[in-house]
Design an enzyme around this catalytic site. Structure first.
Site, PDB file in Angstrom:
ATOM      1  N   GLY A  46       0.846  -1.149   0.106  1.00  0.00           N
ATOM      2  CA  GLY A  46      -0.065   0.084  -0.051  1.00  0.00           C
ATOM      3  C   GLY A  46       0.925   1.248  -0.164  1.00  0.00           C
ATOM      4  O   GLY A  46       1.910   1.274   0.563  1.00  0.00           O
ATOM      5  N   GLN A  51       3.019   9.872   1.439  1.00  0.00           N
ATOM      6  CA  GLN A  51       4.357   9.232   1.430  1.00  0.00           C
ATOM      7  C   GLN A  51       5.185   9.809   0.224  1.00  0.00           C
ATOM      8  O   GLN A  51       6.284   9.618   0.243  1.00  0.00           O
ATOM      9  CB  GLN A  51       4.160   7.628   1.483  1.00  0.00           C
ATOM     10  N   CYS A  91       6.100  -0.382   6.910  1.00  0.00           N
ATOM     11  CA  CYS A  91       5.855   0.732   6.123  1.00  0.00           C
ATOM     12  C   CYS A  91       6.830   1.240   5.235  1.00  0.00           C
ATOM     13  O   CYS A  91       8.017   1.177   5.533  1.00  0.00           O
ATOM     14  CB  CYS A  91       5.214   1.867   7.217  1.00  0.00           C
ATOM     15  N   LEU A  92       6.426   1.561   3.906  1.00  0.00           N
ATOM     16  CA  LEU A  92       7.624   1.845   3.294  1.00  0.00           C
ATOM     17  C   LEU A  92       8.271   3.228   3.706  1.00  0.00           C
ATOM     18  O   LEU A  92       9.402   3.598   3.219  1.00  0.00           O
ATOM     19  CB  LEU A  92       7.207   2.239   1.996  1.00  0.00           C
ATOM     20  N   HIS A 133      -4.216   1.178   7.741  1.00  0.00           N
ATOM     21  CA  HIS A 133      -2.843   1.980   7.728  1.00  0.00           C
ATOM     22  C   HIS A 133      -2.768   2.902   6.568  1.00  0.00           C
ATOM     23  O   HIS A 133      -2.311   4.194   7.044  1.00  0.00           O
ATOM     24  CB  HIS A 133      -1.816   0.958   7.444  1.00  0.00           C
ATOM     25  N   GLU A 134      -3.153   2.745   5.699  1.00  0.00           N
ATOM     26  CA  GLU A 134      -2.964   3.772   4.383  1.00  0.00           C
ATOM     27  C   GLU A 134      -3.999   5.247   4.752  1.00  0.00           C
ATOM     28  O   GLU A 134      -3.571   6.272   4.554  1.00  0.00           O
ATOM     29  CB  GLU A 134      -3.405   3.538   3.132  1.00  0.00           C
ATOM     30  N   HIS A 137      -2.338   7.524   7.037  1.00  0.00           N
ATOM     31  CA  HIS A 137      -1.353   8.205   6.465  1.00  0.00           C
ATOM     32  C   HIS A 137      -2.006   9.547   6.140  1.00  0.00           C
ATOM     33  O   HIS A 137      -1.364  10.683   6.234  1.00  0.00           O
ATOM     34  CB  HIS A 137      -0.523   7.654   5.255  1.00  0.00           C
TER      35      HIS A 137
HETATM   36 ZN    ZN Z   1       2.811   3.234   5.718  1.00  0.00          ZN
END
Ligand code: ZN
Length: 167
Positions: A46, A51, A91-92, A133-134, A137
């Site tokens: 995701g 991000q 997480c990226l 999670h997304e 963000h």
């Molecule tokens: Zn993330």
């Protein structure tokens, strides 16, 4: 298409609250394509526009094992949340860090697709975690903020060391 640079925690831009997308135009569609390519390349399951330093309510997700179930969600809104599951998350924007977070087990999310049509997705398990999670963000929250203060300090120190090594 192009790969987009991903902001790394604790970059203060990850705390910005994303604004609603007013119109799904070509710029938005190109951004969604680039975000999907960046997510698959990373690889991740995701990615939120926050991000990649675009503070609009847009996320891409593919939580399938076959990596062919791309979901693009514009202005996602959580309509229902229930149950509880504890899942190890990564997480990226927080490379190399994984920890357990408690989330709802089941979610229903309404969103606009790339044709500006209203859609609803109902999810359990990993996809439900990923949606929460997304969407976090977009509200300026990174998953590590669900962890204790002590853990957050340790993660910041570890990432600062990594940044020095790669710099
Ligand atoms: Zn993330």
């Amino acid at each position: 298409m192009s790969l987009l640079p991903i902001l790394r925690f604790p970059d203060p831009r990850l705390k910005k609250i994303a604004t609603r997308v007013e119109r799904v135009d070509e710029t938005m569609r190109r951004l969604a394509r680039d975000m999907a390519e960046t997510m698959y390349e990373a690889p991740g399951i995701g990615l939120a526009a926050t991000q990649v330093d675009v503070h609009k309510r847009l996320i891409v997700i593919d939580a399938s094992e076959t990596r062919d179930q791309l979901l693009t969600l514009i202005n996602p809104e959580i309509l229902a949340l229930d149950g509880l599951q504890v899942c190890e998350e990564g997480c990226l924007s927080v490379p190399g860090i994984y920890d357990k977070v408690g989330r709802a087990e089941h979610v229903v999310v309404r969103y606009l697709d790339l044709d500006e049509q209203e859609q609803t997705v109902e999810a359990w398990g990993l996809l439900a975690v990923c949606l929460q999670h997304e969407i976090d963000h977009l509200e300026g929250r990174v998953f590590v903020e669900h962890l204790s203060q002590l853990k957050q300090v340790r993660i910041k120190n570890k990432l600062a060391k990594q940044a020095k090594i790669t710099a």
